[in-house]
Write an enzyme that holds these catalytic residues in place. Structure first.
Site, mmCIF file in Angstrom:
data_model
loop_
_atom_site.group_PDB
_atom_site.id
_atom_site.type_symbol
_atom_site.label_atom_id
_atom_site.label_comp_id
_atom_site.label_asym_id
_atom_site.label_seq_id
_atom_site.Cartn_x
_atom_site.Cartn_y
_atom_site.Cartn_z
ATOM 1 C CE LYS A 132 -3.897 1.743 2.885
ATOM 2 N NZ LYS A 132 -4.716 1.382 4.070
ATOM 3 C CB SER A 165 -7.872 3.248 3.261
ATOM 4 O OG SER A 165 -6.997 2.626 4.175
ATOM 5 C CB SER A 207 -7.975 0.411 6.138
ATOM 6 O OG SER A 207 -8.630 1.647 6.175
#
Lengths: 479, 479
Positions: free
Chosen positions: A76, A150, A174
């Site tokens: 990420k 997210s 997330s």
């Protein structure tokens, strides 16, 4: 020799053991990136030549016992990789990282092969995957639904078979909601178990590096490779000496689930899928007690209404005050609200959080695992666009309280609605109970009647629980 | 048979063992209250008839193994005693407690005899003892000096021989500074070791119930009797199973002290007394390493400038906003400052606190005990009146960081300046290291060349460390 079509860790290890090369694994991953062709997935790729060179170097060295030898992964883009930009999906915030985050460094040391850095809800603020200036990663399972956030890119890269695993982050869910959205496994470790050094802070006191994988055993193996305190990380902490991540099955489970009246779902199908997950847990040897979730649901609401929104603001105050035009519109609205919060009221939140932690300790003195829906349901892209804040908040119903209460969680697939949208069940336990969660999680996943991500392959059988004579009482270890 | 003139626990136990009655002990305490005749000491007395009745009831029952059988004590008036008013030295705040605080209940169950509730700096906010509408308790050792605070009455009741021990509270040093001022022992336990249920909150997340006594062994025995998690107290926590309070001597000590340049003192005498304490610690088998205290001194300053002042305000917001005229002028100024604090800035304090805790863990990985002056020096009443805020702040120089950093501390006397003012040394260790602190503390106290409180009696010899052969390495247990 062809690289395995389904890149689980055992498949890759078997391929290597049979004489296959990490280069073939890397080539297969690069081919999948090209075939998947989602311009919203990668925010920065490792140059394919560099990926192949890394794989070739590994091939020359041989495995040397490394548990992730040749395994392709993505990170990420709020986690530092030395020499690459860290953007948190905000180009104006970006910086070039000087060092790998410890989590990344440990995975590379374990032999993993980095493919690149992937999209996210900007500043990891959101649970839906649409809050990025780079577009929304395509959901590999249901194209008209959000990928979850997210950690949107982290989940879609695994569900599409590009990466064997990925790193996300999890402050409010997330690392779990995108797992549900993409029909894969999401493991949110205990606070401090994986260093958050080198991670762009959301709520620094609550942030966790999380793992997405196709199977529970794979997620546990990745966590095992990157767990451990970093001496310079103020929020990292030592696990008990006996701590392990590998699934620890039990012949019996003491399970809790919310009172039925406290459960909300998007559809009757979502409700039925959760009930079916509970029934499977009972069939696997669990006894389910219904418990009052009200205090946990209450503290969950404070995460975005109370003191912790100001923690996000504190981490990004320069952006909010000096470069607001560079911040996503919805995210800016959230972060700005944090500027007005008063400390005298924050203490009410903190004292309530302490009470919620006390109640969680009391709960887990009597049960092993709390079972929850991962979310009330999965919204479509259109649903989310219609209500960008409310639909997002709803996604956090069952996830927001977990980090505040110092708990570990594991999201596993739980089947599909009639309209094809995936559902998920999340296993919650006390800090450092990852092995216990993985033990039941692997069994629940195998029993759910699903296939892996968007790949159509069966879920591997879980490890068997130890045999016990009928008059033996199982010992339930916390660690 | 005459009750012992010096009411230490062994003296009282010996008196009882020799056939003495708890009634004689109680009568002696009541006589001392009358002789001491300080109208600023008690805010509420237990009626003398009730004291004698309680002692008589105990006499009728016999000790039954109770560790505090017949021992007279007093309680700071911010701690609940069933049926008595809890005022926190603010008459308009007062309420009648329905239940004993768990700490008090445990002491009563251990056979102790309550004499009454004593004065304090209002709302436990202050380190000097003059911030009370009821006047300043007289310092039994140096009448023209402050008694220290906020536990002013708790310390003077012990130093004057009225109570064998007392309960104070300690958020920023209120259980240590008065011990120095009154030439007695002050033990501030680990956070959560003694429940704070039934205590008027100062900073609820940092508050501790503390013990004042004439000797280290007595303070440890009292702590042992009241330690242990209370299931309904959100801030209490379980000690390690091996935890004990009793002094655990060691043949060698790895000690730390601040870099000399980081030490401030009121006078050369204060500096010399601290150096002498360090020299005694070395003579007792300690090796002293100088360490950088800057991060701890920095977090100490945040306690009254930053987020935690708003925690005090949060606990008393109704008083501050609706009845400000009922609050002590200086205290009101402090509490009002908390109304303006913003959460976005509080997080900087919390992240710095996390860093200070990390540094403390790193420090105590390498040393057993940190030695500090208890305060830079003891101000006179006139000094304090001239600078009511600055002189108070200075008293917290070496105490304010301890609770924020999750540490335990023990203040012991360290001798007298040429002008007769007492000095103190504080031993700081990690959470749950009380036995270790008590082991060195008892030895340092005995070696300090002082007498007990204002009573002129010698300090008892400390327990001897276990013998070790010259080639054996001592094992240093944390618990």
């Amino acid at each position: 020799m062809t690289a395995p079509a389904i890149p689980t860790l055992p498949a890759i290890a078997g391929f290597i053991a049979a004489g296959g090369s990490p280069v073939a694994i890397a080539d297969a991953a690069l081919a999948r990136i090209a075939a998947w062709d989602d311009p919203a997935l990668f925010l920065a790729r490792v140059d394919p030549h560099a990926v192949r060179a890394r794989a070739a170097a590994l091939a020359a060295e041989g495995p040397r016992g490394r548990p992730l030898f040749g395994v392709p992964f993505v990170v990420k883009d709020n986690i530092d990789v030395a020499g690459m930009r860290t953007t948190a999906a905000c180009p104006d915030y970006a910086y070039t990282a000087q060092e790998d985050a410890p989590a990344v460094a440990r995975l590379l040391a374990a032999g993993a092969v980095l493919l690149g850095k992937v999209n996210l809800d900007q500043f990891a603020t959101g649970l839906n995957g649409t809050r990025s200036p780079h577009g929304t990663p395509r959901n590999p399972v249901v194209a008209d639904c959000i990928p979850g956030g997210s950690s949107s890119g982290s989940a879609t890269a695994v569900a599409s078979g590009i990466a064997a695993f990925s790193l996300g982050t999890d402050t409010a869910g997330s690392g779990r909601v995108p797992a549900m959205a993409c029909n894969i496994v999401g493991l949110k470790p205990s606070l401090g178990l994986v260093p958050t050094q080198g991670v762009v802070p959301a709520c620094r006191s609550l942030d966790c590096v999380s793992v997405f994988a196709l199977t529970v055993a794979d997620a546990a193996a990745v966590l095992q490779a990157m767990a451990g305190a970093a001496p310079e990380d103020r929020y990292s902490r030592a696990a008990p000496p006996s701590w392990r991540a590998a699934p620890a099955p039990q012949p019996q489970w003491r399970l809790a689930a919310p009172l039925p009246a406290q459960l909300v779902f998007d559809s009757p199908d979502d409700a039925a899928l959760f009930d079916a997950a509970l029934a499977r847990a009972e069939a696997l040897g669990g006894s389910v007690t219904r418990v009052d979730m009200a205090p946990f649901l209450a503290i969950a609401r404070r995460l975005y209404d109370g003191a912790w929104v100001a923690e996000r603001t504190a981490a990004l105050r320069g952006m909010v005050e000096q470069r607001p035009e560079a911040v996503h519109r919805v995210t800016l609205g959230i972060l700005r609200a944090g500027l007005d919060k008063r400390t005298v009221e924050a203490w009410e939140d903190f004292h309530e959080a302490a009470e919620a932690r006390r109640l969680a300790r009391a709960l887990f003195a009597g049960v092993d695992i709390l079972l929850l829906p991962t979310a009330p349901g999965l919204p479509s892209l259109a649903d989310l666009a219609a209500e960008p804040v409310a639909a997002n908040s709803r996604l956090g119903t069952y996830t927001n309280f977990v980090n505040i209460c110092d708990l570990a969680a594991l999201a596993v697939p739980a089947g599909f609605r009639a309209d094809g949208r995936p559902a998920g069940v999340t296993l919650v336990g006390p800090a450092f109970a990852e092995a216990r969660l993985a033990g039941l999680g692997a069994a629940l996943h195998a029993a759910a009647g699903v296939t892996l991500g968007a790949l159509g392959a069966p879920v591997p059988p879980p490890p068997a629980p130890p045999d016990l004579a009928p008059d033996e009482v199982p010992l339930l270890a916390i660690g």
